[in-house]
Design a protein around this motif. Sequence first.
Motif, mmCIF file in Angstrom:
data_model
loop_
_atom_site.group_PDB
_atom_site.id
_atom_site.type_symbol
_atom_site.label_atom_id
_atom_site.label_comp_id
_atom_site.label_asym_id
_atom_site.label_seq_id
_atom_site.Cartn_x
_atom_site.Cartn_y
_atom_site.Cartn_z
ATOM 1 N N ASP A 1 61.975 84.209 20.325
ATOM 2 C CA ASP A 1 61.074 85.276 19.891
ATOM 3 C C ASP A 1 59.769 84.791 19.272
ATOM 4 O O ASP A 1 58.943 85.606 18.864
ATOM 5 N N SER A 2 59.579 83.461 19.195
ATOM 6 C CA SER A 2 58.355 82.958 18.589
ATOM 7 C C SER A 2 58.083 81.532 19.058
ATOM 8 O O SER A 2 58.966 80.859 19.600
ATOM 9 N N GLU A 3 56.863 81.085 18.821
ATOM 10 C CA GLU A 3 56.505 79.704 19.151
ATOM 11 C C GLU A 3 57.319 78.729 18.309
ATOM 12 O O GLU A 3 57.655 77.633 18.771
ATOM 13 N N ASN A 4 57.631 79.115 17.082
ATOM 14 C CA ASN A 4 58.414 78.254 16.210
ATOM 15 C C ASN A 4 59.800 77.998 16.798
ATOM 16 O O ASN A 4 60.281 76.861 16.837
ATOM 17 N N THR A 5 60.451 79.075 17.292
ATOM 18 C CA THR A 5 61.761 78.924 17.927
ATOM 19 C C THR A 5 61.660 78.074 19.184
ATOM 20 O O THR A 5 62.513 77.223 19.450
ATOM 21 N N LEU A 6 60.587 78.287 19.952
ATOM 22 C CA LEU A 6 60.386 77.509 21.181
ATOM 23 C C LEU A 6 60.251 76.021 20.870
ATOM 24 O O LEU A 6 60.843 75.176 21.553
ATOM 25 N N GLN A 7 59.487 75.683 19.831
ATOM 26 C CA GLN A 7 59.292 74.279 19.477
ATOM 27 C C GLN A 7 60.603 73.619 19.065
ATOM 28 O O GLN A 7 60.851 72.449 19.376
ATOM 29 N N LYS A 8 61.464 74.365 18.373
ATOM 30 C CA LYS A 8 62.771 73.825 17.993
ATOM 31 C C LYS A 8 63.616 73.497 19.228
ATOM 32 O O LYS A 8 64.376 72.530 19.242
ATOM 33 N N LEU A 9 63.477 74.336 20.263
ATOM 34 C CA LEU A 9 64.224 74.085 21.501
ATOM 35 C C LEU A 9 63.677 72.885 22.250
ATOM 36 O O LEU A 9 64.431 72.084 22.811
ATOM 37 N N LEU A 10 62.360 72.743 22.273
ATOM 38 C CA LEU A 10 61.742 71.641 23.004
ATOM 39 C C LEU A 10 62.142 70.288 22.429
ATOM 40 O O LEU A 10 62.148 69.278 23.134
ATOM 41 N N VAL A 11 62.510 70.275 21.142
ATOM 42 C CA VAL A 11 62.944 69.039 20.499
ATOM 43 C C VAL A 11 64.228 68.507 21.136
ATOM 44 O O VAL A 11 64.517 67.314 21.076
ATOM 45 N N LEU A 12 65.017 69.401 21.787
ATOM 46 C CA LEU A 12 66.264 68.974 22.419
ATOM 47 C C LEU A 12 66.026 67.997 23.562
ATOM 48 O O LEU A 12 66.937 67.317 24.016
ATOM 49 N N GLY A 13 64.768 67.909 24.039
ATOM 50 C CA GLY A 13 64.414 66.916 25.058
ATOM 51 C C GLY A 13 64.802 67.314 26.460
ATOM 52 O O GLY A 13 64.772 68.483 26.832
ATOM 53 N N GLU A 14 65.174 66.313 27.247
ATOM 54 C CA GLU A 14 65.506 66.551 28.648
ATOM 55 C C GLU A 14 66.831 67.308 28.746
ATOM 56 O O GLU A 14 67.610 67.382 27.818
#
Length: 410
Positions: free
Chosen positions: A52-65
């Motif tokens: 629901d937000s860019e903040n949540t998206l960034q947390k997911l992107l940290v998971l990597g590949e």
Amino acid sequence: MTSEAITLRVKHFHECMIKLVPVSKLRVGMYVHDLHHDWIEHNFLRNRFLIDSENTLQKLLVLGEGEISIDTSRGADVEEPRPAPANPPAPPKEEAPPAPRPTRLGEERQHAKKLHTEANRIVHNMMKDIRMGRQITVEHVEPVVERIVDSIFRQQDALLPLAQLKNHDDYTFQHSVSVCTLMISFARSLELPREVIREIAIGALLHDVGKATVPDIILNKPGKLTDAEFEQMKTHVVQSKIILEDTPGINPISLSVAAQHHERFDGSGYPNKLKGNAINRYGQMSAIVDVYDAITSDRCYREGMPPTEALRKILEWSKFQFNPELVQIFIHSLGIYPTGSLVRLESGRLAIVDEQYPEKLTKPKVKVIFHTRGYYLKPELIDLRYSQDNIVGYEDFKRWKIDPMQWMPQ
């Protein structure tokens, strides 16, 4: 249409809704159906949720590949952006205050030591006032609680290791300060509003004020309590509630933290044998934290468990006594290997956990100090995210005759 055809059609429809997409292709508006990661590998409270937000998206992107399943029936698809809902949820009426200014970890640790000492002094004096029959007020503790909350928000790894340092004589006071510190970190992981965290912290700092009414001969007894003595010890919870109900300015949140910290999810606790969600959410939290801090502390009648072993026990007990979801979040808030704990590396070296990374709970920053062959090493900070060395397990300071006070993160 045959039942077989209906089954195939439903299966096809389901497959169209659930899609595997690369983490790098995620975007705001998608609905995560499955993270495909163990809960210790991420810091989300649940496995299914809307981005629901860019903040949540960034947390997911940290998971990597890797890939994550999305549900296109509940959120955006990869190809076509899904329009925003016609009536999005209204924003909170009150905006949270700006986060405290981040500080360097070393700088915050110096501040944390002074703050920890001050908090223990305040609780000590407050318990003395109660024994003398004097009334306490929230104003007695508000300033120090605000500073503790600020410190945890700036650099959590500064104050949390100090929660492990206690002596036998001052256990009651130090336990109150430790529970306060741990509860703030816990509540922050739950992303609770700042004003709620403040009230939780006040309740945690005051949760054991009723022990001021328990005779010292019972409170500090070096051996096992008799049944009659234990019944008297248990009265401290009711006494805490009575004292706080008579304390000007106390909030219901603070009161529930103190009044329910010995209740258990399966109904086996006291004083009211509350069960499940009959226990306030904040009471469920304080029950977990109170037990964790108690079993990791050295007492005159037993030695405390290493933090990692204590977390394992808490996780095991969550099958009955604690809310399992909250236990997992609490473990996330501390890390699998809490800051200040001693760990063994694959290389045979011993190290003290110096700093946590929520996205990599098993790969914190550590300070190498000792070799299992029996000699000290020149202290070296290693970020395990970028090292070939890995943690293979926790160790006990006492086993290796290492003084944790000497090596506590500076």
